[in-house]
Design a protein around this motif. Structure first.
Motif, mmCIF file in Angstrom:
data_model
loop_
_atom_site.group_PDB
_atom_site.id
_atom_site.type_symbol
_atom_site.label_atom_id
_atom_site.label_comp_id
_atom_site.label_asym_id
_atom_site.label_seq_id
_atom_site.Cartn_x
_atom_site.Cartn_y
_atom_site.Cartn_z
ATOM 1 N N PRO A 1 -2.971 10.127 -11.575
ATOM 2 C CA PRO A 1 -1.951 9.630 -10.642
ATOM 3 C C PRO A 1 -2.106 8.130 -10.420
ATOM 4 O O PRO A 1 -3.210 7.589 -10.518
ATOM 5 C CB PRO A 1 -2.235 10.416 -9.361
ATOM 6 C CG PRO A 1 -3.695 10.727 -9.437
ATOM 7 C CD PRO A 1 -4.011 10.912 -10.897
ATOM 8 N N LEU A 2 -1.002 7.461 -10.108
ATOM 9 C CA LEU A 2 -1.029 6.010 -9.935
ATOM 10 C C LEU A 2 -1.160 5.606 -8.461
ATOM 11 O O LEU A 2 -1.969 4.753 -8.126
ATOM 12 C CB LEU A 2 0.242 5.393 -10.534
ATOM 13 C CG LEU A 2 0.435 5.596 -12.038
ATOM 14 C CD1 LEU A 2 1.758 4.994 -12.487
ATOM 15 C CD2 LEU A 2 -0.720 4.986 -12.812
ATOM 16 N N GLY A 3 -0.357 6.205 -7.588
ATOM 17 C CA GLY A 3 -0.379 5.819 -6.192
ATOM 18 C C GLY A 3 0.297 4.476 -5.961
ATOM 19 O O GLY A 3 0.782 3.836 -6.897
ATOM 20 N N LYS A 4 0.316 4.042 -4.702
ATOM 21 C CA LYS A 4 0.976 2.780 -4.385
ATOM 22 C C LYS A 4 0.480 2.236 -3.052
ATOM 23 O O LYS A 4 -0.249 2.912 -2.317
ATOM 24 C CB LYS A 4 2.492 2.963 -4.351
ATOM 25 C CG LYS A 4 2.973 3.912 -3.273
ATOM 26 C CD LYS A 4 4.490 4.010 -3.219
ATOM 27 C CE LYS A 4 5.072 4.594 -4.489
ATOM 28 N NZ LYS A 4 6.525 4.892 -4.338
ATOM 29 N N ILE A 5 0.914 1.014 -2.748
ATOM 30 C CA ILE A 5 0.625 0.379 -1.473
ATOM 31 C C ILE A 5 1.603 0.894 -0.412
ATOM 32 O O ILE A 5 2.795 1.035 -0.682
ATOM 33 C CB ILE A 5 0.759 -1.150 -1.583
ATOM 34 C CG1 ILE A 5 -0.239 -1.707 -2.613
ATOM 35 C CG2 ILE A 5 0.571 -1.814 -0.224
ATOM 36 C CD1 ILE A 5 -1.661 -1.741 -2.171
ATOM 37 N N ALA A 6 1.097 1.180 0.779
ATOM 38 C CA ALA A 6 1.951 1.649 1.880
ATOM 39 C C ALA A 6 2.054 0.574 2.952
ATOM 40 O O ALA A 6 1.060 -0.093 3.281
ATOM 41 C CB ALA A 6 1.373 2.924 2.484
ATOM 42 N N ASP A 7 3.246 0.405 3.500
ATOM 43 C CA ASP A 7 3.464 -0.494 4.624
ATOM 44 C C ASP A 7 3.177 0.288 5.905
ATOM 45 O O ASP A 7 3.888 1.231 6.235
ATOM 46 C CB ASP A 7 4.911 -1.007 4.621
ATOM 47 C CG ASP A 7 5.168 -2.078 5.679
ATOM 48 O OD1 ASP A 7 4.413 -2.118 6.673
ATOM 49 O OD2 ASP A 7 6.118 -2.862 5.517
ATOM 50 N N VAL A 8 2.120 -0.094 6.619
ATOM 51 C CA VAL A 8 1.708 0.638 7.827
ATOM 52 C C VAL A 8 1.851 -0.239 9.073
ATOM 53 O O VAL A 8 1.138 -0.059 10.057
ATOM 54 C CB VAL A 8 0.260 1.159 7.690
ATOM 55 C CG1 VAL A 8 0.178 2.226 6.635
ATOM 56 C CG2 VAL A 8 -0.708 0.015 7.379
ATOM 57 N N THR A 9 2.771 -1.184 9.020
ATOM 58 C CA THR A 9 3.015 -2.057 10.171
ATOM 59 C C THR A 9 3.431 -1.225 11.385
ATOM 60 O O THR A 9 4.351 -0.408 11.279
ATOM 61 C CB THR A 9 4.127 -3.072 9.856
ATOM 62 O OG1 THR A 9 3.811 -3.762 8.638
ATOM 63 C CG2 THR A 9 4.266 -4.080 10.983
ATOM 64 N N PRO A 10 2.780 -1.393 12.543
ATOM 65 C CA PRO A 10 3.161 -0.639 13.748
ATOM 66 C C PRO A 10 4.604 -0.932 14.168
ATOM 67 O O PRO A 10 5.116 -2.030 13.939
ATOM 68 C CB PRO A 10 2.176 -1.140 14.811
ATOM 69 C CG PRO A 10 1.032 -1.697 14.045
ATOM 70 C CD PRO A 10 1.608 -2.249 12.780
ATOM 71 N N GLY B 1 -2.973 2.773 -1.389
ATOM 72 C CA GLY B 1 -3.093 4.138 -1.896
ATOM 73 C C GLY B 1 -3.105 4.143 -3.408
ATOM 74 O O GLY B 1 -2.872 5.173 -4.044
ATOM 75 N N ILE B 2 -3.373 2.961 -3.997
ATOM 76 C CA ILE B 2 -3.449 2.844 -5.453
ATOM 77 C C ILE B 2 -4.684 3.596 -5.940
ATOM 78 O O ILE B 2 -5.782 3.416 -5.417
ATOM 79 C CB ILE B 2 -3.517 1.368 -5.889
ATOM 80 C CG1 ILE B 2 -2.256 0.624 -5.436
ATOM 81 C CG2 ILE B 2 -3.678 1.256 -7.399
ATOM 82 C CD1 ILE B 2 -2.318 -0.880 -5.671
ATOM 83 N N SER B 3 -4.503 4.405 -6.950
ATOM 84 C CA SER B 3 -5.553 5.327 -7.367
ATOM 85 C C SER B 3 -6.305 4.852 -8.606
ATOM 86 O O SER B 3 -5.745 4.207 -9.486
ATOM 87 C CB SER B 3 -4.936 6.701 -7.657
ATOM 88 O OG SER B 3 -5.887 7.574 -8.207
ATOM 89 N N LEU B 4 -7.583 5.202 -8.642
ATOM 90 C CA LEU B 4 -8.410 5.034 -9.842
ATOM 91 C C LEU B 4 -9.035 6.390 -10.144
ATOM 92 O O LEU B 4 -9.559 7.054 -9.244
ATOM 93 C CB LEU B 4 -9.496 3.983 -9.623
ATOM 94 C CG LEU B 4 -10.389 3.669 -10.836
ATOM 95 C CD1 LEU B 4 -9.562 3.094 -11.982
ATOM 96 C CD2 LEU B 4 -11.504 2.705 -10.469
ATOM 97 N N SER B 5 -8.954 6.829 -11.396
ATOM 98 C CA SER B 5 -9.437 8.166 -11.742
ATOM 99 C C SER B 5 -10.318 8.132 -12.977
ATOM 100 O O SER B 5 -10.296 7.179 -13.770
ATOM 101 C CB SER B 5 -8.252 9.117 -11.963
ATOM 102 O OG SER B 5 -7.387 8.622 -12.955
ATOM 103 N N LEU B 6 -11.092 9.210 -13.146
ATOM 104 C CA LEU B 6 -11.954 9.376 -14.306
ATOM 105 C C LEU B 6 -11.600 10.693 -15.006
ATOM 106 O O LEU B 6 -11.284 11.691 -14.353
ATOM 107 C CB LEU B 6 -13.427 9.399 -13.879
ATOM 108 C CG LEU B 6 -14.001 8.123 -13.268
ATOM 109 C CD1 LEU B 6 -15.432 8.365 -12.802
ATOM 110 C CD2 LEU B 6 -13.959 6.970 -14.256
#
Length: 366
Positions: A325-334, A354-359
């Protein structure tokens, strides 16, 4: 060709406080997850670089193909003249594992092993898998009988010897009434020893980086920002001198190269993962019949402000999928920092990675 790096964070005699959602100040984690590492690191970049240079860097991470992916940090320990690197145990059984009635004699010991030494991880999930010798060792561990086999030699049962967690008393003073309140804060202390005026690290944290392509400029930028972060400290209680570290930026060792180059049909993530695209989520958790995962809630306070980031639900390290999976950056601004008319942040967005690194791994056939 992928360009991997192994980065070690050596804390020396500096304690650290790594908070987790829900555990309170009296407790501390033994490591830093990928989203926290990214946030601290990118903040150091913002302080180090000119605005145009920083905006260009951040924009690269917001693209669908980020220039570099990073793992969470994990514990390493120097023992018997070698470094033991611990990896999270994947949530699926290794090949040849006798699940069912056959594991009752040792499952109690097996389920306690949350982190595996790299050599054991490589054997179980990329080579021959689980063996009868491993079974006998786990039975001895369950029965608290002395063992001297492969698992023991590699440090499978000595993970917690790499660090100690203690508590220090603190006093909070009310700004208005000057009333005092006693509380305790948890700190993790990694192994170290002093020889003369020199401090030698016996354990610490490490993480992996995978650059999508060779980029010496980007690598130097990130390395400089990480060194700045080490001087400022990571985690909580930095004003008390906690969280300071020195950086070792290393090419990937030969054993690790075998791990990342392995070809398999399954993948285990070694970072947190976040995704909001419905079709991708459906593929990961509904259509992927072999997926095995756990979810964690991630939140936290914004530094210097009494505001919390928006909460996210993320896949944890060790989750297993049939494709990486790749995932991504999330905007968590209140919401309090958003302009009601434009629906955009009043100053700047606040992100969580939330960018993913896998083996790659192979697992027990169902």
């Amino acid at each position: 060709m992928n360009n991997w790096r192994l980065v070690k964070l050596n804390f020396g005699n500096s304690p650290a406080h790594f908070g987790e959602l829900g555990i309170g100040m009296e407790e501390t984690s033994d490591r830093v997850r990928s989203d926290t590492l990214f946030s601290a690191w990118i903040s150091a970049c913002a302080r180090l670089f000119e605005k145009d240079e920083f905006d260009k860097l951040l924009k690269q991470f917001l693209n669908t193909s980020p220039p570099v992916t990073m793992s969470s940090t994990f514990v390493y320990r120097h023992h018997n003249d070698r470094d033991i690197y611990y990896l999270p145990r994947p949530l699926k059984f290794p090949a040849n594992y006798p699940a069912g009635d056959g594991d009752l004699e040792f499952f109690k010991a097996y389920k306690k092993i949350n982190y595996l030494p790299l050599e054991v991880w490589h054997k179980w999930y990329q080579r021959e898998g689980f063996t009868s010798e491993d079974r006998q060792e786990l039975i001895k561990e369950t029965n608290k009988t002395k063992s001297d086999g492969f698992l023991h030699e590699q440090g499978t049962f000595s993970y917690k010897e790499a660090f100690k967690i203690g508590h220090e008393p603190k006093i909070a003073v009310d700004r208005v009434t000057r009333a005092t309140n006693l509380y305790h804060t948890g700190f993790v202390q990694f192994q170290w020893e002093q020889k003369g005026n020199d401090i030698k690290n016996r354990s610490g944290l490490y993480f992996l980086l995978n650059f999508s392509q060779k980029d010496e400029t980007l690598e130097k930028q990130l390395q400089a920002a990480l060194q700045l972060l080490g001087e400022e400290g990571i985690g909580g209680e930095r004003s008390s001198g906690a969280g300071h570290f020195e950086v070792e930026w290393l090419p990937l060792p030969e054993m690790w190269q075998k791990v990342v180059d392995f070809k398999a049909n399954y993948y285990t993530i070694i970072s947190l993962l976040w995704e909001d695209n419905y079709s991708i989520l459906k593929q990961l958790i509904t259509e992927d019949k072999e997926a095995c995962y756990e979810i964690i809630e991630r939140g936290g306070w914004i530094s210097g402000q009494q505001l919390r980031r928006q909460m996210l639900r993320m896949f944890v390290e060790g989750s297993v999928f049939s494709s990486p999976p790749l995932g991504k950056i999330a905007d968590v601004t209140p919401h309090q920092l958003m302009d009601k008319k434009t629906k955009k942040p009043k100053k700047h967005p606040i992100y969580r990675s939330g960018i993913s690194l896998s083996l790659p791994i192979k697992v027990k056939s169902e």
